[in-house]
Design an enzyme around this catalytic site. Structure first.
Site, PDB file in Angstrom:
ATOM      1  N   ASP A 166     -25.144  -7.581 -13.925  1.00  0.00           N
ATOM      2  CA  ASP A 166     -24.316  -7.972 -15.061  1.00  0.00           C
ATOM      3  C   ASP A 166     -23.792  -6.681 -15.692  1.00  0.00           C
ATOM      4  OD1 ASP A 166     -23.340  -9.543 -17.360  1.00  0.00           O
ATOM      5  OD2 ASP A 166     -24.991  -8.552 -18.416  1.00  0.00           O
ATOM      6  N   CYS A 205     -65.393 -15.106   1.866  1.00  0.00           N
ATOM      7  CA  CYS A 205     -64.360 -14.766   2.840  1.00  0.00           C
ATOM      8  C   CYS A 205     -63.195 -15.737   2.706  1.00  0.00           C
ATOM      9  CB  CYS A 205     -64.924 -14.807   4.263  1.00  0.00           C
ATOM     10  SG  CYS A 205     -65.516 -16.446   4.737  1.00  0.00           S
ATOM     11  N   CYS A 227     -64.059 -19.403   2.728  1.00  0.00           N
ATOM     12  CA  CYS A 227     -64.495 -19.938   1.430  1.00  0.00           C
ATOM     13  C   CYS A 227     -63.288 -20.307   0.569  1.00  0.00           C
ATOM     14  CB  CYS A 227     -65.361 -18.920   0.695  1.00  0.00           C
ATOM     15  SG  CYS A 227     -66.911 -18.521   1.526  1.00  0.00           S
TER      16      CYS A 227
END
Length: 775
Positions: free
Chosen positions: A469, A29, A32
Site C-alpha cells: 500500500d 513423542c 502421543c
C-alpha cells in the site's frame, strides 16, 4: 383455489466457536501427540484440536457452551496424560506454575540420570576385564551385572517401562513402549541365560543398563533444550510487573506518599498510577504528568530509549528510564499490548505448518510399524538369515565393538530385534516442527516481528510477489499541502478545511494543518457525509461543498476538465467544488519513508516481485514508483478501497503467491485476501488483527526481516523433518542387520539407544541455532 402453505422458516442462531486451552503432560513423542489429538476430537462438540509437544499445550476449538474444560482434562488424565484446563488466571500465574512444574521435572530427571550414570559406570568398569584379560573382583562377576540391570529397571527405568506398558494397553504405544520392550526383552533373555547355563546363551545385562542410561541422558538434554526454546515466551510473560502504585489524580507534584500498592491485575481503566525510574509500566496508559524516556526494546527490539511526555502512550512491560511520572490506565489485564503479544506468540506456537501433516500421519502408525519390523527382523534372522549366512554367527557386538566369537541364532535374532525397537525415534518426528516454530516465533517476538503460526511460515516461503500500500506504508503517512490552485486560494483553503474538519484521514489532517499555519478561520458547516476512499461533503454557508478525488466529483455530476486532472503531476490532487462548480484544486504531497528504497531493493534481491497498490492517481503512483525503481507494470493505481482485495485476487488468479503490506482500515480486505498479510503495528487495530505477520516497529525494513525469519524458520523445519525421517529410514534397516552379511556390521542395542537419544537432541539443537542466526 387452494393457496399453498408458506414454507416454514428456520432461524439459525450462529455463535462463534470458543477455544479451550489445556496444559497436557506425559507426552513423550509424536505418537502421543496424535493420540491426544484423536482423544480430543472424538468428544462431541469438539471442532478441532491442536497439540504442541514442545510446549505441552493443547488448543481445542469447540462449539460454544458445549464442552466442559474439566471433562476434557479428566478424559486425557484417565488415558495417561495428566491434564489441567488453563483457567482465566493471569499469564504470570500460569507461567509461574509451568516453571515450577518444569523445575520438578528437571529434578526428577537429574535424580534418574545420576543413578543411571552410576550404574553405567559400574557396568563399564566391570567389563574392562574383557579387554585387559583380567577379571575385576566383584565388578566382573555376572551376578553383580544382573543386580545392576535389575536396579536399572526398578529405579531410573521404572517410569519408562510402566508408561510404555500402559500406553500399549491403551492402544496408543509411544517411544517409552519401544524402549521398555527393548530393555525388558534384553533383561529377560539374560536372566534365562544366567539361570540355565546349559542353553549356552550369552548374558548381556549391560544392554538394559546402557539403553536406559543413554535414553535418560538424551531425554534430559532434550528437555533442557525444549525449555530453552520456550524461554522467550516465559521472559515476555515475566515482563508484566506484579504490582502497581495507585495515586490520586495528578496535581503536578507526583507525591509518592499518597500512593497505594495494589496487584497489577486489579488496576481499572481510568485509574492513575505512578511509575518511578527503573520500574516497568504495569498497564498500558497515557502520560498525564511528567516527562521521561522509556526503554521499549521488549516491544519493538529497538534499544534506544524513546522520549515520552504529556499525552503520549506507554505500554505495559516497557521500562521507565529517567524520572517519576503519572499515567492514566487505558488498557489493563489481557487487553494490554504485552498481553496481546504473549497471546499471539502462544497461538503461533500451536499452529502447525502443513508440512508437518506427513510427520503426523506417520506418527499415528509409527510405533506399531516399528514393533512389526522388529518382529519380522527376529523371525527372518532366526528362521532364514542365520541359515543363509551362517558366518554371521561367528561375529557379535559387545558394547558397540566387534568381538569374534560364536553366538546362537536365537540371541543374534533377539539382539537385532531389540536394536530395531530402540533405535526407532518418533520423538524426532514430533519435535521437528514445534521446536523450530517455538524458537522462530520467540526470536521474532524479541525483534518486534509477530508471526502468527507455522502455516504462515510455509506460505511466506512460497511468496513470489509483495504488494505495498502507498499512503502510510511506503510513505510517511503525513502529507503536506504544496499547491493551492484557484482564483481565490485563501477562500479555497477555507472551504476545504471546513469540510475536512468533519473527516479523519491523512489528507484532511494536511489541509487542516495548512489552514492553521495560514491562520484561516473555519466557516459554519452542517450535514457532513464521508464516503471512504472518495471524499466528503458538507453544507457550508448554505451551499453544498464537495472535497475529494475526481471520482467523487464525477459521481456528483461536477465537470472537471482534462487539463485540470493533470495539473499537479506527481502529487495527490484534492478537488473542491461548491454548488456543483469546481472552484479549485489542492496539491498534496507525501514523501517516501527513509527506508522505502532500500526495502524494495532488498526484496527484489531476494527474488521477489515488488508492486505498488494505491487509490491515488496514476501520475502520483508512477512518480513514487520511479523513485523506488519500479516499472509501470508494477503499479496498480486508482484502485478504490473495495477494489484492493479484487486486485490481489486478480494477481493470485495468474498463479502468483502474493504478500500484502498495509496499515489502514482500507487495507484489511486486501490483507485478508493475500496469501500472507503483513500489517504495521502503527496502523489500525483492524489491519493488525487481519494480518498474518505484525510488525511492532514503525520500520519498513522489518518487512524484509520478517520474510527472512520466516524463510529461515521454515528451512529449519524442513531440515529437522529431513533428518528425522532420514535417521529412521537409514537407522532401522542398519539395526535390522542389512549390513551384517556383507560387511559384518550390526548395532548393539546400547549403541542403538545412544543413536536414538542423539536424534532427538540434534533436532532440538538445530532449531536453537536460529537464535545465533538472528542474534
Amino acid at each position: 383455489m387452494q393457496v399453498a402453505p408458506k414454507p416454514e422458516t428456520t432461524t439459525i442462531n450462529y455463535s462463534p466457536p470458543e477455544t479451550i486451552t489445556l496444559d497436557v503432560s506425559g507426552m513423550k513423542c509424536a505418537g502421543c501427540v496424535k493420540a491426544v489429538e484423536r482423544q480430543l476430537t472424538q468428544q462431541t462438540g469438539v471442532i478441532s484440536a491442536r497439540v504442541n509437544l514442545a510446549t505441552e499445550v493443547a488448543t481445542v476449538e469447540c462449539q460454544t457452551n458445549q464442552i466442559d474444560p474439566n471433562t476434557l482434562a479428566q478424559k486425557l488424565t484417565d488415558n495417561g496424560f495428566p491434564t489441567q484446563p488453563r483457567l482465566d488466571t493471569s499469564e504470570t500465574d500460569a507461567a509461574n506454575k509451568q516453571s515450577e512444574r518444569h523445575r520438578q521435572e528437571i529434578k526428577q530427571q537429574i535424580w534418574r540420570i545420576a543413578i543411571a550414570s552410576l550404574l553405567l559406570i559400574l557396568s563399564g568398569v566391570g567389563h574392562l576385564g574383557h579387554f585387559i584379560g583380567v577379571e575385576i573382583p566383584i565388578l566382573g562377576n555376572i551376578w553383580f551385572h544382573a543386580v545392576l540391570a535389575t536396579v536399572a529397571l526398578l529405579l531410573p527405568g521404572r517410569e519408562i517401562i510402566i508408561d510404555g506398558a500402559r500406553s500399549l494397553l491403551r492402544n496408543a504405544p509411544n517411544m517409552n513402549t519401544l524402549v521398555g520392550l527393548g530393555a525388558v526383552t534384553a533383561y529377560t533373555a539374560s536372566i534365562v541365560a544366567l539361570l540355565f547355563p546349559q542353553l549356552g546363551w550369552e548374558c548381556f545385562f549391560d544392554e538394559p543398563v546402557m539403553i536406559l542410561g543413554f535414553i535418560l541422558l538424551g531425554k534430559t538434554l532434550e528437555q533442557q533444550a525444549r525449555y530453552r526454546a520456550a524461554s522467550t515466551l516465559q521472559s515476555l510473560i515475566a515482563l508484566q510487573p506484579a504490582t502497581a502504585r495507585l495515586v490520586p489524580p495528578p496535581n503536578g507534584n507526583n507525591n509518592s506518599s499518597e500512593s497505594v500498592e495494589i496487584p497489577a491485575s486489579r488496576v481499572k481503566v481510568g485509574e492513575y498510577l505512578q511509575v518511578l525510574p527503573g520500574e516497568k509500566f504495569p498497564v498500558d496508559g497515557e502520560i498525564c504528568d511528567g516527562k521521561t524516556t522509556v526503554d521499549e526494546s521488549m516491544l519493538t527490539g529497538e534499544s534506544i530509549p524513546v522520549v515520552k511526555e504529556f499525552g503520549t502512550n506507554v505500554a505495559a512491560g516497557t521500562i521507565n528510564k529517567s524520572s517519576a511520572i503519572v499515567i492514566e490506565a487505558t488498557r489493563t489485564g489481557s487487553e494490554t499490548t504485552l498481553a496481546q503479544i504473549v497471546k499471539l506468540v502462544e497461538t503461533a506456537q500451536t499452529r502447525k505448518a502443513p508440512i508437518q501433516n506427513l510427520a503426523d500421519t506417520v506418527a499415528g502408525y509409527f510405533t506399531y510399524g516399528v514393533m512389526t519390523i522388529a518382529s519380522i527382523t527376529f523371525l527372518f534372522w532366526y528362521f532364514v538369515g542365520t541359515n543363509i549366512w551362517s558366518h554371521v554367527l561367528q561375529t557379535s557386538t559387545h558394547e558397540g565393538m566387534m568381538m569374534s566369537h560364536s553366538t546362537s541364532p536365537l540371541l543374534l535374532s533377539l539382539k537385532l530385534a531389540i536394536a530395531v525397537l530402540v533405535i526407532a525415534c518418533p520423538c524426532a518426528l514430533g519435535l521437528a516442527t514445534p521446536t523450530a516454530i517455538l524458537v522462530g516465533s520467540g526470536v521474532g517476538a524479541q525483534r518486534g516481528l509477530l508471526i502468527k503460526g507455522g502455516d504462515i511460515l510455509e506460505k511466506v516461503h512460497e511468496l513470489d510477489t509483495v504488494v505495498f500500500d502507498k499512503t502510510g506504508t511506503l510513505t510517511t503517512g503525513h502529507p503536506t499541502v504544496t499547491d493551492l490552485v484557484g482564483d481565490n486560494p485563501e477562500w479555497l483553503l477555507q472551504v476545504a478545511a471546513t469540510v475536512e474538519s468533519g473527516a479523519s484521514h491523512p489528507l484532511a489532517e494536511a489541509i487542516l494543518q495548512k489552514a492553521e499555519e495560514e491562520n484561516v478561520a473555519l466557516l459554519p458547516a452542517t450535514d457532513f457525509y464521508t464516503e471512504p476512499g472518495l471524499g466528503i461533503s458538507a453544507v457550508v454557508d448554505g451551499k453544498v461543498a464537495l472535497v475529494g478525488n475526481w471520482e467523487w466529483l464525477n459521481k456528483h455530476q461536477v465537470i472537471v476538465e482534462q487539463e485540470n486532472i493533470s495539473t499537479l503531476t506527481g502529487k495527490t490532487a484534492v478537488y473542491v467544488a461548491v454548488d456543483g462548480v469546481l472552484v479549485g484544486i489542492i496539491g498534496v504531497s507525501d514523501v517516501l519513508r527513509n527506508d522505502a528504497q532500500v526495502t524494495v531493493k532488498r526484496l527484489q534481491n531476494m527474488g521477489l516481485r515488488v508492486m505498488l497498490l494505491t487509490g491515488d492517481r496514476s501520475s502520483v503512483a508512477e512518480t513514487i514508483a520511479q523513485q523506488l525503481g519500479l516499472t509501470t507494470e508494477d503499479v496498480l493505481a486508482e484502485v478504490p478501497p473495495e477494489g484492493k482485495a479484487q486486485a490481489i485476487a486478480t494477481l493470485q488468479s495468474k498463479g502468483e503467491k502474493v504478500g500484502m503490506v498495509g496499515d489502514g482500515i482500507n487495507d484489511a480486505p486486501a490483507l485478508a485476501q493475500a496469501n500472507v498479510g503483513i500489517g504495521m503495528q502503527a496502523g489500525t487495530d483492524v489491519a493488525v488483527e487481519t494480518a498474518d505477520i505484525v510488525l511492532m516497529q514503525d520500520k519498513l525494513m522489518d518487512v524484509v526481516e520478517s520474510i527472512k525469519l520466516s524463510r529461515t524458520t521454515f528451512n529449519k523445519i524442513r531440515q529437522n523433518l529431513f533428518w528425522a525421517f532420514a535417521y529412521n529410514i537409514v537407522g532401522i534397516p542398519v539395526a535390522a542387520g542389512v549390513l551384517l552379511p556383507s560387511l559384518g556390521i550390526i548395532l548393539s542395542p546400547s549403541a542403538a539407544g545412544a543413536l536414538m537419544a542423539f536424534s532427538s537432541v540434534s533436532v532440538v539443537t538445530n532449531s536453537l541455532l536460529l537464535r545465533s542466526t538472528f542474534r
